[in-house]
Design an enzyme around this catalytic site. Sequence first.
Site, PDB file in Angstrom:
ATOM      1  N   GLY A   1      88.590  32.634  87.330  1.00  0.00           N
ATOM      2  CA  GLY A   1      88.916  33.253  88.205  1.00  0.00           C
ATOM      3  C   GLY A   1      89.216  34.780  88.171  1.00  0.00           C
TER       4      GLY A   1
ATOM      5  N   ASP B   1      88.815  27.901  95.374  1.00  0.00           N
ATOM      6  CA  ASP B   1      89.533  28.603  96.383  1.00  0.00           C
ATOM      7  C   ASP B   1      88.481  29.759  97.279  1.00  0.00           C
ATOM      8  OD1 ASP B   1      91.812  27.595  95.803  1.00  0.00           O
ATOM      9  OD2 ASP B   1      92.575  29.252  94.460  1.00  0.00           O
TER      10      ASP B   1
ATOM     11  N   ARG C   1      97.240   8.257 116.192  1.00  0.00           N
ATOM     12  CA  ARG C   1      97.887   8.857 115.440  1.00  0.00           C
ATOM     13  C   ARG C   1      97.534  10.412 115.368  1.00  0.00           C
ATOM     14  NH1 ARG C   1      99.043   4.411 110.876  1.00  0.00           N
ATOM     15  NH2 ARG C   1     100.959   3.836 111.503  1.00  0.00           N
TER      16      ARG C   1
ATOM     17  N   MET D   1      94.154  22.728  99.342  1.00  0.00           N
ATOM     18  CA  MET D   1      94.654  23.738  98.548  1.00  0.00           C
ATOM     19  C   MET D   1      93.908  25.045  98.815  1.00  0.00           C
ATOM     20  SD  MET D   1      94.203  22.418  94.672  1.00  0.00           S
ATOM     21  CE  MET D   1      95.351  21.470  93.861  1.00  0.00           C
TER      22      MET D   1
ATOM     23  N   GLN E   1      90.821  17.264  94.979  1.00  0.00           N
ATOM     24  CA  GLN E   1      89.691  18.571  95.462  1.00  0.00           C
ATOM     25  C   GLN E   1      89.066  19.502  94.238  1.00  0.00           C
ATOM     26  OE1 GLN E   1      91.837  20.828  98.939  1.00  0.00           O
ATOM     27  NE2 GLN E   1      93.360  19.508  97.908  1.00  0.00           N
ATOM     28  N   ARG E   2      89.802  19.016  93.126  1.00  0.00           N
ATOM     29  CA  ARG E   2      89.261  19.649  91.974  1.00  0.00           C
ATOM     30  C   ARG E   2      88.299  18.839  90.952  1.00  0.00           C
ATOM     31  NH1 ARG E   2      93.854  23.614  90.047  1.00  0.00           N
ATOM     32  NH2 ARG E   2      93.414  22.577  88.174  1.00  0.00           N
TER      33      ARG E   2
HETATM   34  O1  F6P Z   1      92.986  28.345  92.144  1.00  0.00           O
HETATM   35  C1  F6P Z   1      92.769  26.992  92.377  1.00  0.00           C
HETATM   36  C2  F6P Z   1      93.957  25.971  92.632  1.00  0.00           C
HETATM   37  O2  F6P Z   1      93.542  24.509  92.771  1.00  0.00           O
HETATM   38  C3  F6P Z   1      94.613  26.289  93.960  1.00  0.00           C
HETATM   39  O3  F6P Z   1      93.950  25.832  95.220  1.00  0.00           O
HETATM   40  C4  F6P Z   1      95.998  25.704  93.783  1.00  0.00           C
HETATM   41  O4  F6P Z   1      96.794  26.458  94.564  1.00  0.00           O
HETATM   42  C5  F6P Z   1      96.349  25.837  92.351  1.00  0.00           C
HETATM   43  O5  F6P Z   1      94.892  26.029  91.810  1.00  0.00           O
HETATM   44  C6  F6P Z   1      96.923  24.675  91.618  1.00  0.00           C
HETATM   45  O6  F6P Z   1      97.252  24.743  90.304  1.00  0.00           O
HETATM   46  P1  F6P Z   1      97.613  23.929  89.223  1.00  0.00           P
HETATM   47  O7  F6P Z   1      96.425  22.994  88.802  1.00  0.00           O
HETATM   48  O8  F6P Z   1      98.010  24.807  88.174  1.00  0.00           O
HETATM   49  O9  F6P Z   1      98.643  22.880  89.755  1.00  0.00           O
END
Ligand code: F6P
Length: 362
Positions: free
Chosen positions: A110, A135, A170, A177, A282-283
């Site tokens: 990034g 992101d 609810r 993120m 999400q990652r």
């Molecule tokens: O930049 C990617 C990201 O997943 C962001 O969306 C999030 O704020 C950050 O990295 C989280 O970082 P780390 O994995 O260091 O907690």
Amino acid sequence: METAQKKRIGILTGGGDCPGLNAVIRAACLTCISHDYELVGLHDGFEGLYEEAYTILDSHKVANIYGEGGTILGTTNIGHYCLPLSEDTIKRTVETYNKLGLQCLICIGGDGTMSIAYVLSQHGVNVVGVPKTIDNDLMATDVTFGFDSAVSVVTDALDRLQTTAASHHRVMVVEVMGRNAGWIALASGVAGGANVILLPEIRWEWESIFATLKARAADKGKRYSLVVVAEGCVPPGSDSQITADDEAKKAVRLGGIGKYVSDRIAKDIGMDTRYVILGHVQRGGSPTSYDRILATKYGSMAAKLAIEGTYGYMASLKGTEVVKVPITAEMREQRKVNPKTDQMVWAARNVGTVFGDEHHSS
Ligand code: F6P
């Protein structure tokens, strides 16, 4: 008889991981092999250059990794490569780069990774970049790989949360993120039918959100609501984001706005509310087909640039085409949602999604 050393290119994955990194590595490796080049994979981002830790990649090592999450090379966002780089770090990096006989270094990452690559390029390291981040906030490209996969994870979560929210009448608040940009919240909120989407780019007011939730609760057909909130939002009346404790104190870690919003809804208007923080889910995991294709195009382009000697450029998506853009010192500039011009915001408003800036008279 000794065989001649093949020409070599290096590759590394920097910063946070994201789905599609392995597809880039595979594409770069196979492109290198088809041009009679060798690809050297540095371990744990730039640290691999500091520690001289690497693997020579071949077709077996990259076989079938296009669908694997994470990075086979490892990565880190802590260590020796925090800007500004120390003289020792630059010296060791250049030494390893030369010792390994690298012609160019492909840096997948990034804004932080590109900034480091830029600094190294000023010290004789030939670099080529590939834009990565869930992101989607890099100014120099329309889309980063990893974003589509993250959005699909959140969309799937919203689909699941919708059925439980509807059953219990609810409010479900989902924190996603995205750092200071609202792309993940916006895209997943649109795809997952969120009733309220809260973005860092739009100043929102409690009154607007409360009025929306109360109106939905009063409508017998809509007695639940889904609220998506981006982690980078600043709550009304405050001038700072909500952050989690970071023991390492290396970087600000965003997190907590989901609970904050959920608590306010429960306290102020007494609605039965739950919150979910999707976090690193999400990652992780497998990239979507879109991300695999984009990553493959990026990896091939980066290897071609490195092989041809077109250094100092990053692969970038402009419209539907992958092109090259220069890596500059200004790569840290973030691309944010423009609420006035973005078609997703426009379409969401047309289908009744509330961003918290609407004026309600109660
Ligand atoms: O930049 C990617 C990201 O997943 C962001 O969306 C999030 O704020 C950050 O990295 C989280 O970082 P780390 O994995 O260091 O907690």
